[in-house]
Design an enzyme around this catalytic site. Structure first.
Site, PDB file in Angstrom:
ATOM      1  N   HIS A 113       5.986   3.583 -12.540  1.00 38.09           N
ATOM      2  CA  HIS A 113       5.113   4.838 -12.438  1.00 38.09           C
ATOM      3  C   HIS A 113       4.332   4.730 -11.181  1.00 38.09           C
ATOM      4  O   HIS A 113       3.421   3.760 -10.757  1.00 38.09           O
ATOM      5  CB  HIS A 113       4.025   4.416 -13.618  1.00 38.09           C
ATOM      6  CG  HIS A 113       2.926   5.492 -13.979  1.00 38.09           C
ATOM      7  ND1 HIS A 113       3.337   6.696 -14.640  1.00 38.09           N
ATOM      8  CD2 HIS A 113       1.722   5.721 -13.591  1.00 38.09           C
ATOM      9  CE1 HIS A 113       2.418   7.553 -14.538  1.00 38.09           C
ATOM     10  NE2 HIS A 113       1.355   6.810 -13.788  1.00 38.09           N
ATOM     11  N   CYS A 114       3.865   5.669 -10.469  1.00 38.31           N
ATOM     12  CA  CYS A 114       3.335   5.952  -9.374  1.00 38.31           C
ATOM     13  C   CYS A 114       2.042   6.644  -9.488  1.00 38.31           C
ATOM     14  O   CYS A 114       2.010   7.722  -9.727  1.00 38.31           O
ATOM     15  CB  CYS A 114       4.579   6.896  -8.176  1.00 38.31           C
ATOM     16  SG  CYS A 114       3.722   6.959  -6.507  1.00 38.31           S
ATOM     17  N   PRO A 115       1.076   5.891  -9.222  1.00 40.27           N
ATOM     18  CA  PRO A 115      -0.294   6.548  -9.159  1.00 40.27           C
ATOM     19  C   PRO A 115      -0.635   7.541  -8.163  1.00 40.27           C
ATOM     20  O   PRO A 115      -1.627   8.526  -8.333  1.00 40.27           O
ATOM     21  CB  PRO A 115      -1.191   5.297  -9.016  1.00 40.27           C
ATOM     22  CG  PRO A 115      -0.487   4.150  -8.437  1.00 40.27           C
ATOM     23  CD  PRO A 115       0.741   4.579  -8.701  1.00 40.27           C
TER      24      PRO A 115
END
Length: 264
Positions: free
Chosen positions: A125-127
């Protein structure tokens, strides 16, 4: 919870977009190569730079808003049952049911605690994009990183071309303040993108995801393999071809059974 996620995603994307265009505006307004080209009537380079920045922003929104491969229904219904009956059960771990969304997960899928959904071939999951990187958007994430890196390196060159020498340090900071700030931001982002792009290209070349690389000792279908073994690895050329050129959903259970020795 959904409203909070939407609000967070909006703020992240708005901040990224605003920062991108503010830095672009600084580069165009100061005495840089772009400004000098405009004054001389040579509009090709400024136009190409503007289009590259616009392309990076479009790719950013495409990747951040794209479905990364969310699992919406059980994956073992219909035609998949026939496929699974052809795979020796002794060679593949049993499909597990997610303890959060109660859906059956295909191999290489994982539940994302932030998105609250299971994602096919979950990477991370890429912020930065406020979205998962998974089976459907991973290749576009790498394309975005490549375009973003080109725009950042070009922006670094342009910012350096606008630094003006002065007689005193105080005057130098006052004259070049905005360019120095842009240079700092672009420099930091350039290093981050170089590291991200390098890591992802390496993992793609060995057909491994970030999650599998970091947590393989806890993953049921990998923990019986040594660190050098990967049941999904078909060689660098085939891995790159499969990743960038094959758009259909891959049945990882079938590949796992084909590449797993009977002793595992």
């Amino acid at each position: 919870m959904g409203q909070n996620m939407f609000r967070t995603g909006f703020l992240v994307r708005a901040t990224h977009t605003l920062l991108t265009w503010v830095i672009t505006l600084i580069l165009f307004l100061h005495n840089t190569d772009l400004r000098r080209c405009e004054e001389q009537g040579e509009l090709l380079l400024p136009l190409l730079f503007f289009l590259l920045v616009a392309l990076s922003v479009l790719l950013y929104f495409a990747v951040s808003l794209m479905d990364p491969g969310f699992i919406l229904t059980d994956s073992v219904k219909g035609s998949n049952e026939e496929m699974e009956s052809m795979i020796p059960q002794s060679l593949t771990p049993r499909l597990r049911r997610c303890g959060y969304c109660l859906l059956q997960q295909p191999m290489r899928a994982k539940h994302c605690q932030t998105c609250k959904r299971c994602v096919r071939r979950f990477d991370h999951h890429c912020p930065w994009i406020e979205n998962c990187v998974g089976e459907r958007n991973h290749r576009w994430f790498i394309v975005y990183l490549l375009v973003q890196l080109l725009a950042l390196l070009w922006a670094l060159h342009i910012a350096l071309s606008g630094i003006t020498p002065t007689l005193t340090w105080e005057q130098w900071f006052r004259v070049n303040g905005f360019l120095l700030a842009a240079l700092g931001v672009v420099g930091v982002f350039s290093m981050v993108v170089v590291l991200l792009l390098g890591c992802h290209l390496y993992l793609v070349s060995i057909s491994c995801t970030t999650w599998e690389f970091m947590s393989r000792h806890r993953i049921s279908y990998l923990k019986n393999f040594s660190d050098e073994e990967n049941p999904f690895d078909r060689g660098v050329i085939c891995n790159l071809w499969d990743f960038f050129c094959v758009c259909s959903t891959v049945v990882w259970e079938k590949m796992y059974a084909r590449n797993t020795p009977n002793s595992v």
